[in-house]
Design a protein around this motif. Structure first.
Motif, PDB file in Angstrom:
ATOM      1  N   GLU A  60      97.531  73.757 -45.818  1.00  0.00           N
ATOM      2  CA  GLU A  60      98.584  74.526 -46.410  1.00  0.00           C
ATOM      3  C   GLU A  60      99.181  76.053 -45.346  1.00  0.00           C
ATOM      4  OE1 GLU A  60      98.002  77.568 -50.134  1.00  0.00           O
ATOM      5  OE2 GLU A  60      96.444  75.963 -49.829  1.00  0.00           O
ATOM      6  N   SER A  62     101.995  78.689 -46.073  1.00  0.00           N
ATOM      7  CA  SER A  62     103.343  79.009 -47.609  1.00  0.00           C
ATOM      8  C   SER A  62     104.127  79.817 -46.484  1.00  0.00           C
ATOM      9  CB  SER A  62     102.543  80.143 -48.606  1.00  0.00           C
ATOM     10  OG  SER A  62     102.295  78.730 -49.359  1.00  0.00           O
ATOM     11  N   ARG A  95     103.655  72.610 -44.429  1.00  0.00           N
ATOM     12  CA  ARG A  95     103.931  73.512 -44.733  1.00  0.00           C
ATOM     13  C   ARG A  95     104.840  73.422 -46.179  1.00  0.00           C
ATOM     14  NH1 ARG A  95     107.156  78.027 -46.030  1.00  0.00           N
ATOM     15  NH2 ARG A  95     107.703  79.274 -44.887  1.00  0.00           N
ATOM     16  N   TRP A  96     104.531  74.333 -47.057  1.00  0.00           N
ATOM     17  CA  TRP A  96     104.343  75.049 -48.351  1.00  0.00           C
ATOM     18  C   TRP A  96     105.800  75.715 -48.690  1.00  0.00           C
ATOM     19  CZ3 TRP A  96      99.513  74.170 -52.333  1.00  0.00           C
ATOM     20  CH2 TRP A  96      99.399  73.311 -51.572  1.00  0.00           C
ATOM     21  N   ASN A  97     106.452  76.048 -48.942  1.00  0.00           N
ATOM     22  CA  ASN A  97     107.085  74.912 -50.261  1.00  0.00           C
ATOM     23  C   ASN A  97     108.226  74.151 -49.938  1.00  0.00           C
ATOM     24  OD1 ASN A  97     105.169  74.798 -53.331  1.00  0.00           O
ATOM     25  ND2 ASN A  97     106.016  77.499 -51.918  1.00  0.00           N
ATOM     26  N   CYS A 114     102.493  81.004 -56.315  1.00  0.00           N
ATOM     27  CA  CYS A 114     102.772  82.211 -55.866  1.00  0.00           C
ATOM     28  C   CYS A 114     103.935  82.010 -56.345  1.00  0.00           C
ATOM     29  CB  CYS A 114     103.133  81.556 -55.201  1.00  0.00           C
ATOM     30  SG  CYS A 114     103.861  83.155 -53.486  1.00  0.00           S
ATOM     31  N   CYS A 117     106.907  82.917 -53.321  1.00  0.00           N
ATOM     32  CA  CYS A 117     106.980  82.214 -51.761  1.00  0.00           C
ATOM     33  C   CYS A 117     108.451  81.795 -52.158  1.00  0.00           C
ATOM     34  CB  CYS A 117     106.147  80.902 -52.024  1.00  0.00           C
ATOM     35  SG  CYS A 117     104.446  81.013 -52.013  1.00  0.00           S
TER      36      CYS A 117
END
Length: 125
Positions: A60, A62, A95-97, A114, A117
């Motif tokens: 994770e 972000s 990698r989010w998002n 979030c 984000c």
């Protein structure tokens, strides 16, 4: 049961892997918040003789308004999050998002949602 680790400290995965049940774990899931990816090398060095070999994954990470401009974030993500993690023993980096709209959505309800984000790409609503 285990829990994710952050770059801030390598003590949690180190202590867990050294515990009486540590032999049950074959990897560490890292979140990239705080610190830097070198924490993974600390753990890799301590457990370099582990069989099967210890796997480390960044599961994770972000980006958001807090990280500066999109361009600056992109450079940092490539340099630190992707390359830094791989150079410090990560087998994968998530990698989010990937895609959000211009309002940083969609948003979830409850939990640690979030609201600022930023996706790698923006898909207009």
């Amino acid at each position: 049961s285990g829990h994710f680790a952050t770059y801030i400290g390598s003590s949690y995965p180190r202590d867990l892997l050294r515990s009486s049940g540590g032999f049950l774990f074959s990897g560490v899931a890292w979140h990239c918040y705080g610190g830097n990816p070198s924490a993974m090398s600390v753990v890799a060095d301590i457990f370099k003789d582990m069989q099967p070999p210890l796997e480390q994954h960044v599961t994770e990470c972000s980006g958001g308004d807090w990280a500066g401009s999109w361009a600056d974030s992109l450079i940092n993500d490539q340099r630190t999050t992707l390359m830094g993690s791989v150079q410090n023993s990560a087998r994968s980096v998530l990698r989010w998002n990937l895609a959000l709209d211009e309002y940083h959505g969609p948003h979830c309800n409850g939990g640690s949602c979030c609201v600022n984000c930023r996706g790698l790409i923006t898909v207009p609503w």
